[in-house]
Design an enzyme around this catalytic site. Structure first.
Site, PDB file in Angstrom:
ATOM      1  N   LYS A  33       0.824  -1.212   0.000  1.00 19.41           N
ATOM      2  CA  LYS A  33       0.000   0.000   0.000  1.00 19.41           C
ATOM      3  C   LYS A  33       0.863   1.268   0.000  1.00 19.41           C
ATOM      4  O   LYS A  33       0.623   2.222  -0.745  1.00 19.41           O
ATOM      5  CB  LYS A  33      -0.928  -0.025   1.218  1.00 19.41           C
ATOM      6  CG  LYS A  33      -1.628   1.273   1.521  1.00 19.41           C
ATOM      7  CD  LYS A  33      -2.552   1.675   0.381  1.00 19.41           C
ATOM      8  CE  LYS A  33      -2.930   3.117   0.475  1.00 19.41           C
ATOM      9  NZ  LYS A  33      -4.282   3.371   0.814  1.00 19.41           N
ATOM     10  N   CYS A  86      -3.350  10.805   1.936  1.00 18.81           N
ATOM     11  CA  CYS A  86      -2.660   9.550   1.601  1.00 18.81           C
ATOM     12  C   CYS A  86      -1.313   9.821   0.956  1.00 18.81           C
ATOM     13  O   CYS A  86      -0.265   9.552   1.530  1.00 18.81           O
ATOM     14  CB  CYS A  86      -3.516   8.754   0.626  1.00 18.81           C
ATOM     15  SG  CYS A  86      -5.216   8.648   1.151  1.00 18.81           S
TER      16      CYS A  86
HETATM   17  N1  SAJ Z   1      -2.485  14.799  -8.599  1.00 12.33           N
HETATM   18  C1  SAJ Z   1      -1.754  15.576  -9.491  1.00 12.33           C
HETATM   19  N2  SAJ Z   1      -1.549  15.093 -10.746  1.00 12.33           N
HETATM   20  C2  SAJ Z   1      -2.040  13.894 -11.152  1.00 12.33           C
HETATM   21  C3  SAJ Z   1      -2.760  13.114 -10.241  1.00 12.33           C
HETATM   22  C4  SAJ Z   1      -2.978  13.595  -8.962  1.00 12.33           C
HETATM   23  O1  SAJ Z   1      -1.300  16.674  -9.157  1.00 12.33           O
HETATM   24  O2  SAJ Z   1      -1.823  13.555 -12.317  1.00 12.33           O
HETATM   25  C5  SAJ Z   1      -2.698  15.297  -7.231  1.00 12.33           C
HETATM   26  C6  SAJ Z   1      -4.169  15.487  -6.871  1.00 12.33           C
HETATM   27  O3  SAJ Z   1      -4.650  16.722  -7.315  1.00 12.33           O
HETATM   28  C7  SAJ Z   1      -4.123  15.363  -5.371  1.00 12.33           C
HETATM   29  C8  SAJ Z   1      -3.029  14.333  -5.142  1.00 12.33           C
HETATM   30  O4  SAJ Z   1      -2.241  14.318  -6.325  1.00 12.33           O
HETATM   31  O5  SAJ Z   1      -3.732  16.587  -4.771  1.00 12.33           O
HETATM   32  C9  SAJ Z   1      -3.518  12.936  -4.860  1.00 12.33           C
HETATM   33  O6  SAJ Z   1      -4.643  12.627  -5.659  1.00 12.33           O
HETATM   34  P1  SAJ Z   1      -4.873  11.182  -6.307  1.00 12.33           P
HETATM   35  O7  SAJ Z   1      -6.137  11.248  -7.067  1.00 12.33           O
HETATM   36  O8  SAJ Z   1      -3.670  10.749  -7.043  1.00 12.33           O
HETATM   37  O9  SAJ Z   1      -4.951  10.193  -5.092  1.00 12.33           O
HETATM   38  P2  SAJ Z   1      -5.779  10.172  -3.704  1.00 12.33           P
HETATM   39  O10 SAJ Z   1      -4.866  10.710  -2.643  1.00 12.33           O
HETATM   40  O11 SAJ Z   1      -7.108  10.764  -3.797  1.00 12.33           O
HETATM   41  O12 SAJ Z   1      -5.945   8.586  -3.525  1.00 12.33           O
HETATM   42  C10 SAJ Z   1      -4.771   7.795  -3.471  1.00 12.33           C
HETATM   43  C11 SAJ Z   1      -4.941   6.614  -4.440  1.00 12.33           C
HETATM   44  N3  SAJ Z   1      -3.673   5.924  -4.607  1.00 12.33           N
HETATM   45  C12 SAJ Z   1      -3.151   5.675  -5.836  1.00 12.33           C
HETATM   46  O13 SAJ Z   1      -3.680   6.037  -6.864  1.00 12.33           O
HETATM   47  C13 SAJ Z   1      -1.874   4.911  -5.874  1.00 12.33           C
HETATM   48  C14 SAJ Z   1      -6.014   5.676  -3.916  1.00 12.33           C
HETATM   49  O14 SAJ Z   1      -6.103   4.497  -4.716  1.00 12.33           O
HETATM   50  C15 SAJ Z   1      -5.706   5.285  -2.464  1.00 12.33           C
HETATM   51  O15 SAJ Z   1      -6.705   4.427  -1.931  1.00 12.33           O
HETATM   52  C16 SAJ Z   1      -5.668   6.556  -1.646  1.00 12.33           C
HETATM   53  O16 SAJ Z   1      -4.592   7.356  -2.146  1.00 12.33           O
HETATM   54  C17 SAJ Z   1      -5.441   6.193  -0.195  1.00 12.33           C
HETATM   55  O17 SAJ Z   1      -6.416   6.204   0.575  1.00 12.33           O
HETATM   56  O18 SAJ Z   1      -4.316   5.847   0.162  1.00 12.33           O
END
Ligand code: SAJ
Length: 436
Positions: free
Chosen positions: A222, A276
């Site tokens: 994870k 996360c």
């Molecule tokens: N972000 C970017 N650019 C991107 C993708 C995301 O700047 O291309 C930013 C988002 O705006 C945000 C942050 O990253 O600020 C995180 O967003 P996210 O959509 O990537 O992820 P989370 O934090 O909402 O959810 C993550 C997920 N993990 C992965 O994709 C590996 C989710 O599957 C997990 O369950 C979750 O963390 C968790 O609970 O750990």
């Protein structure tokens, strides 16, 4: 979905009714199983018992309303005996990036007196490696009358009568219900029997495959997933600085690079937020500081992006003019403000910019208290904010902003950190800094 389970589950107690616990509780209750949801927050408990929800997540309101109305789901502030316990409490960090297990320990201590022989305990909270074993030790100290699987993965099931496993939640906020049902599960039991019991329980409500391993591996899986995503976002954020310096449109560059069959650059933004990805990589660093220079640099790159956005904004904005900040939540179409880079940016602007700042966040009704108290910040609606401001900063790519009338942006300085307005066919936006 499987119709049979080898364990007899009539009642599940879900501890922690947040973004993971509440949807999990509702989905299990939707299968006709009695679910007791536990949360320390009385308001949360009252809201859920009225069939309502305290967070923004698509379709969750409907499922909570129907399962509460059917009598399968209810909430309470104290843990009750059950056949299985799912722990989904926060695991933040404290001090200098040290994992803080206090909520988990409190939950486990409150759970201990409610345990009976044959019970299954599943830790879903993202946790540092070794936490599931720690839970077994805490419980074994509290309940010497029961037998816990504390001696490792080869332990035979007949030697213990409590089953403990880690199965990390992996759902994406905004798609929680869909992903809870469809994503594969990694299950790390403290014994084979622990893993199998957990698989049997999840098989009642998930369609994804269950992959069995040991608890330490499941914990690192994870953490590695989130650190991997953090690293890839850091690359995109670093490229956005490079493009800005070289006067190249970052979004065009990424689109073209991603045409390569083995390249998939993620999107730059104002920084990385959420409870996360901005937190979990530190759990790996804390366990292995010498071995993690890349993960540490990644965190620094993503953590420094908000300051860069602030500098950009101050460069294009006259000292007394009005700035509109669009979005506060850490990502699109949710209300979650935890670790949001947008909040850091707004606070920093408030400290350094003399003029007013209007914050637009369609998913909340009022500003959080730490922003409410700042003199030059006020909460506003989109139309009014655009009309009154000279500089517009897109901080979150909410659908309301993507679909908004862009003709209002003529002659304004626009810093579109999410690239939501770049596809506009008419070159109506002047002075746009399309640089993520
Ligand atoms: N972000 C970017 N650019 C991107 C993708 C995301 O700047 O291309 C930013 C988002 O705006 C945000 C942050 O990253 O600020 C995180 O967003 P996210 O959509 O990537 O992820 P989370 O934090 O909402 O959810 C993550 C997920 N993990 C992965 O994709 C590996 C989710 O599957 C997990 O369950 C979750 O963390 C968790 O609970 O750990």
């Amino acid at each position: 979905m499987h119709s049979k389970t080898k364990i007899n589950i009539k009642k599940v107690c879900v501890i922690g009714l947040g973004y993971v616990g509440l949807p999990t509780a509702a989905i299990i209750a939707n299968q006709g199983i009695t679910v007791c949801g536990v949360d320390v927050n009385k308001r949360t408990v009252e809201t859920i018992n009225k069939g309502k929800i305290h967070i923004v997540e698509p379709d969750l309101d409907i499922m909570v309303q129907s399962t509460v109305a059917a009598g399968n789901l209810y909430a309470t502030t104290s843990i009750e005996p059950a056949d299985a316990f799912i722990i989904a409490v926060p695991t933040p960090f404290k001090g200098k990036n040290e994992p803080d297990l206090k909520y988990l320990e409190q939950a486990v201590q409150a759970l201990a007196p409610n345990l009976n022989q044959g019970n299954l305990i599943i830790l879903e909270s993202t946790s540092p490696v070794g936490t599931t074993k720690k839970i077994a030790r805490w419980l074994s100290d509290a309940r010497p009358d029961l037998k816990f699987p504390i001696f490792g993965k080869d332990l035979k099931s007949e030697k213990h009568n409590i089953y403990i496993a880690h199965s990390p939640e992996r759902v994406l906020p905004g798609r929680i219900l869909v992903e809870l049902i469809n994503n594969d599960r990694v299950i790390g039991g403290l014994s084979q029997a622990c893993s199998e019991q957990t698989k049997d329980l999840y098989s009642l409500f998930i369609k994804g495959k269950c992959h069995l391993t040991d608890a330490d591996t499941a914990e690192l899986v994870k953490l590695a997933e989130n650190a991997y995503r953090d690293t890839n976002i850091a690359f995109a954020n670093e490229m956005s600085l490079v493009c800005n310096k070289l006067n190249i449109d970052i979004w065009d560059m990424i689109d073209l690079a991603n045409l390569h069959p083995r390249v998939n650059i993620l999107k730059p933004g104002p920084g990385v937020g959420g409870h996360c990805i901005a937190v979990d990589p530190w759990f790996i660093v804390h366990s292995a500081p010498e071995q993690t220079p890349l993960i540490q640099t990644t965190r620094q790159v993503n953590n420094s992006k908000p300051d860069w956005v602030v500098k950009q904004a101050l460069t294009v904005t006259k000292p007394s003019s009005t700035i509109a900040c669009l979005g506060l939540s850490y990502k699109s179409d949710i209300d979650d403000l935890r670790e949001s880079p947008a909040i850091r940016i707004v606070k920093e602007l408030a400290a350094r910019h003399l003029g007013p700042i209007i914050v637009v966040e369609p998913n909340i009704l009022e500003l959080p208290s730490d922003l409410r108290d700042l003199e030059n910040i006020k909460y506003g609606l989109y139309e009014q904010a655009i009309q009154q401001s000279e500089t517009v900063i897109v901080l979150t790519d909410h659908k309301e902003f993507k679909n908004a009338d862009q003709s209002r942006l003529v002659n304004k300085e626009v810093i579109d950190t999410r690239g939501i307005w770049r596809s506009s066919k008419e070159p109506i936006i002047t002075g746009i800094l399309n640089n993520g």
